[in-house]
Design a protein around this motif. Structure first.
Motif, PDB file in Angstrom:
ATOM      1  N   THR A  33       0.842  -1.183   0.000  1.00 55.75           N
ATOM      2  CA  THR A  33       0.000   0.000   0.000  1.00 55.75           C
ATOM      3  C   THR A  33       0.883   1.241   0.000  1.00 55.75           C
ATOM      4  O   THR A  33       1.895   1.275   0.684  1.00 55.75           O
ATOM      5  N   LEU A  34       0.461   2.214  -0.768  1.00 57.37           N
ATOM      6  CA  LEU A  34       1.173   3.488  -0.815  1.00 57.37           C
ATOM      7  C   LEU A  34       0.271   4.543  -0.187  1.00 57.37           C
ATOM      8  O   LEU A  34      -0.945   4.492  -0.352  1.00 57.37           O
ATOM      9  N   GLY A  35       0.862   5.492   0.516  1.00 58.34           N
ATOM     10  CA  GLY A  35       0.094   6.609   1.027  1.00 58.34           C
ATOM     11  C   GLY A  35       0.298   7.805   0.123  1.00 58.34           C
ATOM     12  O   GLY A  35       1.396   8.026  -0.391  1.00 58.34           O
ATOM     13  N   LEU A  36      -0.753   8.556  -0.086  1.00 54.23           N
ATOM     14  CA  LEU A  36      -0.634   9.780  -0.886  1.00 54.23           C
ATOM     15  C   LEU A  36      -1.272  10.899  -0.090  1.00 54.23           C
ATOM     16  O   LEU A  36      -2.473  10.857   0.180  1.00 54.23           O
ATOM     17  N   VAL A  37      -0.466  11.859   0.317  1.00 55.49           N
ATOM     18  CA  VAL A  37      -1.025  12.990   1.063  1.00 55.49           C
ATOM     19  C   VAL A  37      -1.000  14.204   0.164  1.00 55.49           C
ATOM     20  O   VAL A  37       0.079  14.672  -0.224  1.00 55.49           O
ATOM     21  N   ILE A  38      -2.175  14.676  -0.199  1.00 58.23           N
ATOM     22  CA  ILE A  38      -2.239  15.817  -1.091  1.00 58.23           C
ATOM     23  C   ILE A  38      -2.799  17.026  -0.373  1.00 58.23           C
ATOM     24  O   ILE A  38      -3.451  16.913   0.659  1.00 58.23           O
ATOM     25  N   ALA A  55      -4.102  12.385  -8.238  1.00 61.97           N
ATOM     26  CA  ALA A  55      -4.431  11.219  -7.414  1.00 61.97           C
ATOM     27  C   ALA A  55      -4.908  10.069  -8.291  1.00 61.97           C
ATOM     28  O   ALA A  55      -4.560   8.912  -8.078  1.00 61.97           O
ATOM     29  N   ARG A  56      -5.687  10.403  -9.289  1.00 56.01           N
ATOM     30  CA  ARG A  56      -6.196   9.358 -10.152  1.00 56.01           C
ATOM     31  C   ARG A  56      -5.085   8.637 -10.881  1.00 56.01           C
ATOM     32  O   ARG A  56      -5.062   7.410 -10.982  1.00 56.01           O
ATOM     33  N   PHE A  57      -4.140   9.412 -11.399  1.00 59.00           N
ATOM     34  CA  PHE A  57      -3.035   8.792 -12.126  1.00 59.00           C
ATOM     35  C   PHE A  57      -2.143   7.994 -11.183  1.00 59.00           C
ATOM     36  O   PHE A  57      -1.619   6.947 -11.535  1.00 59.00           O
ATOM     37  N   ILE A 115      -5.422   7.692   0.138  1.00 65.63           N
ATOM     38  CA  ILE A 115      -5.282   9.127  -0.052  1.00 65.63           C
ATOM     39  C   ILE A 115      -5.603   9.864   1.238  1.00 65.63           C
ATOM     40  O   ILE A 115      -6.583   9.568   1.900  1.00 65.63           O
ATOM     41  N   GLY A 116      -4.758  10.808   1.594  1.00 64.87           N
ATOM     42  CA  GLY A 116      -5.056  11.687   2.715  1.00 64.87           C
ATOM     43  C   GLY A 116      -5.162  13.105   2.196  1.00 64.87           C
ATOM     44  O   GLY A 116      -4.290  13.569   1.462  1.00 64.87           O
TER      45      GLY A 116
END
Lengths: 338, 338
Positions: free
Chosen positions: A61-66, A78-80, A94-95
């Motif tokens: 799992t990867l975290g993405l904080v935008i 985020a979609r890409f 996604i955070g």
DNA sequence: ATCGTCGCTGTAATCGATTCCACGGCTCTG
DNA sequence: CAGAGCCGTGGAATCGATTACAGCGACGAT
């Protein structure tokens, strides 16, 4: 919910064998394999990802904080990111920081607690202590779009310098001389860079960027509105307003309309970040487009490289100017920039 | 990364005591508590959520599977969902189905594998087998925005019937008689309902909805474009096109522009779902606004009720018409609908 | 003085997987 | 025919937490 033990019982083998079948380990007899698969089918068994993660010490799992999901640029990013991650066998959590440092902290902490394999961050605020700390925590990390100075983490971003130079040249060619910018928060790299690139481009044309022509924004619609109102109240208001992101451009448009002014006849407007809606605003807005898809994909690849022990390099991609008609001149071929 | 054992060693107590301190269990001596807290601090310890989840059989995580993140309506919904969930102590993992049933399956499966505590779904396709199956799997589930007929799961949605009736009345008052609709996929409830409500509202005014005036869309921009092109090629094209979501409205606007026509002089346009950009398109678009925030919050509350053993009811909230100028008449007070 | 109670603590089982190691049976080889 | 090697398999340790249970002092009551 059925566990591996139930499957083992149903198939008449040990849990070890079940596990081997599930992980396509070579040394399992065809017969055992068949029985296990049948048992899996009968019970509708699905491996418990939580237990698996605990044992293997990886969550895939990867975290993405935008900084802001409501900003179409980040949504697209985020979609890409999710798409590329899925292709590589990872999920993405996604955070959304909503441009608030403490929310960013919250998400980074939560993601780390969940033992994600890697973290993709677009920092809302460089000064927050946790995010750099996370870099030291051993969790692989990559910055995307924005970065924190002095933290040794690969960065994947677009360089808008050339595009901003093109924009200023375009505006100058149209006869505009009084150019204002609505900046992003000083705490973000993108906030600063865009102002600096703008200032530099102006200098090349012998123009100055007075303080009164720098609006302090926070990448949100409202701040664009307020900054623009201040510009318009000036004794000598600017001829063109350049917003450092698309939401502030929206706010600027609001403010201009509220004053009863027209774009581009009364004042020009340009924006950083291009989004589909800019084609359909009144008038279509001249903008600087980032290669969002490439950015997202490159960021994931860099992060996965890091996770899997390869050493990725930082990536910088060029942004490009998309001329429409919000600064006073319709593009020669209106279909060319769709 | 430090584990609970390391903390226990550092503090000179057993892991049980550490766990008790961390979960604020009453029977711990002040002294032990102090030592544990100090050790936690020294080691920078953070509990491993994976291990904790395995043991307690709860992840304090909600899954949200939406049809399309790029659709601002869903983005906004997701934001409110996350906000409310956070307030209640839950995290949210978002899965983007991109209107593809198999992607939806993928995300539902992945989320279930992760043993999320509950699932919020806006089904892209009612016919997919897994999602109803998930309902039977024991994982609490709530539908939001759309639902699957015949599955016994609480639904949180907006009812657009009245607003559509208002819209048709508005159009009729403006003198429009030939009204067309770009529908969503027949597999979605929102797709059908909006067409039916539209048809019914037309009937009340003695108008028919010929098949040629029903465009088949899929909630994506391109399908709106194509459906509109077909409308415009008709011997007697409609006077107004009503798109069943905002992306298809965007496509419709594209198609209309490409033909060199003007809105609203040559053709009117209205949309389901209101988004900030509709204020700034040329012209501002008349739309039906859903109470997105309420929807998201209500959905989370219903789901958490289900998880925590209370029994929630389905929620239906009204949508409302926001008149702007894309159908031929500027709202009397242009500021009133901001 | 003895016993029960209470407060605090540690030991160990447990959650559901993965994986090392050992073992039994088979084939192959010398 | 004995020993080596291989294959398939199961037992058991392990990951990092939670928690039932038991033990152990201290203290109050009888």
């Amino acid at each position: 919910m059925a566990s591996i033990k139930d499957v083992a019982a149903e198939a008449g083998v040990s849990v070890a064998t079940v596990s081997r079948v599930l992980n396509s380990h070579p040394s399992v007899s065809p017969d055992a394999q068949r029985r296990v698969l049948a048992a899996v089918d009968v019970l509708g068994y699905r491996p418990n990802a939580v237990a698996r993660s605990l044992r293997t010490d990886q969550t895939r799992t990867l975290g993405l904080v935008i900084s802001d999901v409501l900003n179409p640029y980040f949504t697209e990013l985020a979609r890409f990111v999710e798409e590329e991650a899925r292709a590589l066998g990872y999920s993405v959590i996604i955070g959304n920081a909503d441009e608030q440092p403490d929310l960013q902290e919250h998400h980074v902490r939560t993601l780390l607690d969940r033992r994600i394999d890697g973290l993709l961050v677009s920092p809302a605020d460089g000064s927050s202590p946790l995010t750099p700390g996370a870099a030291g925590s051993g969790t692989p990390m990559v910055f995307v779009d924005r970065c924190i100075q002095g933290v040794d983490v690969p960065v994947v971003r677009a360089d808008g310098r050339d595009a901003i130079r093109d924009l200023v040249a375009h505006l100058h060619r149209l006869g505009h001389r009084r150019l204002a910018i609505i900046a992003g928060p000083a705490a973000t790299t993108t906030g600063n860079e865009r102002v600096e690139a703008f200032r530099e481009a102006l200098r090349e044309h012998g123009l100055a960027l007075p303080d009164a022509y720098i609006g302090q924004g926070d990448f949100q619609t409202d701040s664009g509105r307020r900054a623009t109102e201040r510009f318009l109240a000036l004794p000598e208001p600017p001829e063109v307003v350049f917003a450092a992101d698309n939401l502030m451009a929206l706010g600027a448009l609001d403010a201009i309309r509220a004053r009863g002014l027209r774009v581009p006849q009364d004042i020009g407007l340009a924006a950083f970040d291009d989004i589909p809606w800019f084609l359909h605003t009144d008038p279509p807005i001249t903008a600087i487009a980032q290669p969002t898809g490439e950015l997202g994909r490159a960021a994931v690849r860099a992060l996965v490289d890091l996770i899997e022990g390869r050493s990725p390099q930082s990536v910088t991609l060029p942004a490009r100017l998309v001329v429409r008609s919000s600064c006073g001149e319709r593009a020669s071929n209106p279909r060319s920039n769709l």
